[in-house]
Design a protein around this motif. Structure first.
Motif, short mmCIF file in Angstrom:
data_model
loop_
_atom_site.label_atom_id
_atom_site.label_comp_id
_atom_site.label_asym_id
_atom_site.label_seq_id
_atom_site.Cartn_x
_atom_site.Cartn_y
_atom_site.Cartn_z
N UNK A 147 -11.57 5.13 -9.29
CA UNK A 147 -12.88 4.49 -9.21
C UNK A 147 -12.91 3.30 -10.17
N UNK A 148 -13.81 2.39 -9.91
CA UNK A 148 -14.00 1.30 -10.87
C UNK A 148 -13.21 0.04 -10.57
N UNK A 149 -12.52 0.01 -9.42
CA UNK A 149 -11.83 -1.23 -9.04
C UNK A 149 -12.85 -2.08 -8.28
N UNK A 150 -13.25 -3.19 -8.88
CA UNK A 150 -14.33 -3.95 -8.25
C UNK A 150 -13.81 -4.99 -7.26
N UNK A 151 -12.62 -5.52 -7.53
CA UNK A 151 -12.13 -6.57 -6.63
C UNK A 151 -10.87 -6.07 -5.92
N UNK A 152 -10.98 -5.82 -4.63
CA UNK A 152 -9.81 -5.34 -3.91
C UNK A 152 -9.82 -5.83 -2.49
N UNK A 153 -8.64 -5.83 -1.91
CA UNK A 153 -8.46 -6.30 -0.55
C UNK A 153 -7.45 -5.35 0.06
N UNK A 154 -7.78 -4.75 1.20
CA UNK A 154 -6.79 -3.86 1.79
C UNK A 154 -6.22 -4.49 3.06
N UNK A 155 -4.94 -4.23 3.27
CA UNK A 155 -4.19 -4.86 4.36
C UNK A 155 -3.48 -3.76 5.14
N UNK A 156 -3.50 -3.84 6.45
CA UNK A 156 -2.70 -2.91 7.25
C UNK A 156 -1.24 -3.28 7.08
N UNK A 157 -0.47 -2.34 6.56
CA UNK A 157 0.93 -2.65 6.24
C UNK A 157 1.79 -2.53 7.49
#
Lengths: 373, 373
Positions: free
Chosen positions: A47-57
């Motif tokens: 928890x606590x990750x404010x800036x993230x981007x997820x990508x289909x690998x």
């Protein structure tokens, strides 16, 4: 136990650390990092990750055509020249983030946390990216080493047997390429057969230290490092010719078998070389067996015409020569130039047939080419 | 007369040569080179070039989205790791080829032949590329210096007055940034007013030697080289805010005027600084006059709201500070951090108004932002 060593690259030194719990620590210590993560692994993020981007690998996303989307995603996260990225994932995520970090505002720093065994034991150091263009695999790429590599062994729990086996193929390849002493040590480390995290950590660190030698002596793939392509030219062709029906690591294992057969046909090996070759072959067959009895037999037959077309298209060849890495003499690897003609092509087809027969994967034979020399 | 000097970069040394007839010579000596050329310049190519690719040198083509097309074009020309590219064109061609050569099979060598005065006098050395992504100008890029730069002064004959003036703006900017001595020498060289090839060659080589100092001391844009952004942050905003209605070089000239006005308002300049500033201002106004009396007055009015929005979006700013290069004290340039608030924004708007008024380009004033600090 945490363990570290340093790698020297043209853009500076970076530290490789392996252990348990590294993800939680790095997030706690660097709350401002922008995380780029394999979408399937998002659940592992504390928890606590404010800036993230997820990508289909997926393979399609490590293409030049998809890079604008990732670049714009970074911009939407407010990434600027002072930002630091944390990439979490396997080879696809590493390729995408290496490439994007190297060009975003002409280069920003990043930290890499490999999550596949292949990433941990091999690709996480070296700084290379490989990116597809309009279906041509790895036609472009570049060098942009991370600032640090953090190998959290807890991710091993997320892997299936095929992924573990594929990682071990790359690991044994590196140690074999480094020389017989390293290869024998590897076999001792790996022979227990148990593939629990502590054993894997030892194997991973052995492979990485061996790879460190190659990349420090030849960062830009001019000479020694090219030997690490052992199994790759044959493996890539099988991967591509079966529409990526098998993973890269498994393909490399099979590719090493094909290269060994080719060396055998050419009588390149001494008695000692044959013996070492047999050790490697047995190790590979032993691992393939771990994937299960129907891993190959349940698959559609391989179309060797397609595989050979992909082999022929490999960017490493020259106009008049195929370039392949194979063992010679006492088993040391060499980068060899073989005449690029129909006879050699058909010999290579025969090696594929022989290996596919050994592992129980059906195939359609390659037809001779019309008007071929 | 042919003249040469060397530039040292992280990837080795490369030679810069200027003169007449270099294109014919390099083609004759290297028939295997793959030529990438601005489509408008194809007519200058000597006969006998068998492998070539022409590109429309428009802004839209120097985008990440268009790179796959160029990469595939290179592949169709049979480019492999042993190939050498010859890029012929201005900044757009340079950006495209720098970028593509740096990633094609992880990097192949190239030779650059700049054909605009801006390319000859400034951008041909330094190795930087700037590439747009989904309309964000120069959001990505990288460093991949050419193996050699060949400046064939014959291309000057292909340029219109606006292009010559734009190139001289970049040239004077470099010499001004280098220091007063270099600036005074430049003014002596350029003062004849005749812009024939031999004079231009002298000016080009002076500017490049001055730039050599910046890029050798700071190849990766960390400190000194940032001063070469003089006129650029203000200029880019005007360029982008007018939908690229003026060329980059002209925009930089106007941008320097805006930066000078800002320094004046802030009373940053000593009496000597004011004097040097006036010299530069007069030189810029003199060149703008060469573009013709209706060059600005015939244009649509500038929408300063748009220009300031583009200024605000510049990737060089920090969250709380605008970053601008301006003269201080006796006129030396500095990279300054100005508070990123509405008051500063309106001051900047006023400088644009003042400069646009001076050069006779109509404008719509910028509105204060609602809820702005």
């Amino acid at each position: 136990m945490r363990e570290s060593f340093e790698v020297t690259s043209s853009t500076g030194r970076y530290c490789v650390t392996s252990g348990i719990g590294l993800l939680a620590d790095v997030i706690a210590e660097n709350p401002g990092m922008v995380v780029v993560i394999d979408a399937r692994l998002e659940k592992y993020l504390p928890a606590g990750v404010s800036r993230k981007m997820s990508i289909d690998a997926i393979e399609a996303n490590k293409s030049l055509e998809h890079m604008p989307e990732t670049i714009i995603g970074l911009r939407q996260q407010g990434v600027d020249r002072t930002s630091h990225l944390l990439a979490i994932g396997g080879g696809v995520i590493q390729d995408i983030v290496t490439f994007c970090a190297s060009i975003y505002m002409r280069g920003i720093p990043w930290t890499y946390m490999p999550t596949t065994l292949l990433g941990m034991a091999d690709s996480c150091i070296g700084g290379k990216s490989s990116v597809n263009v309009q279906g041509f695999k790895n036609l472009v790429g570049n060098f942009h080493p991370p600032s640090a590599v953090l190998i959290d062994m807890e991710f091993v729990g997320s892997l299936d047997p095929e992924q573990v086996v594929g990682g071990l193929f790359e690991a044994v390849k590196i140690c074999y390429a480094r020389g017989n002493e390293e290869f024998q040590e590897f076999l001792l480390d790996a022979s227990g057969g148990a593939l629990a995290a502590p054993d894997l950590q030892r194997v991973v660190m052995r492979a990485l230290r061996a790879k460190k030698w190659f990349i420090e002596i030849d960062e830009f793939d001019q000479k020694e490092r090219l030997l690490l392509n052992f199994g790759h030219t044959f493996g890539h062709a099988l991967e591509a010719g079966t529409s990526f029906g098998i993973s890269h690591g498994i393909a490399v294992g099979i590719g090493m078998l094909v290269a060994q057969k080719y060396a055998g046909r050419k009588k390149w090996l001494s008695a000692i070389g044959e013996e070492r070759s047999a050790q490697l072959r047995m190790y590979i067959h032993g691992l393939l067996a771990r994937c299960g009895p129907e891993f190959f037999s349940s698959r559609s037959p391989v179309d060797l015409n397609l595989v050979l077309a992909k082999f022929d298209n490999d960017k490493k060849h020259r106009r008049d020569f195929y370039r392949v890495v194979a063992p010679r003499g006492d088993g040391a690897l060499e980068l060899l130039s073989e005449p690029r003609n129909e006879a050699v092509r058909l010999e290579i087809a025969a090696e594929y047939e022989s290996v596919l027969g050994d592992i129980g994967w059906r195939y359609h034979r390659a037809a001779p080419r019309k008007n071929a020399a």
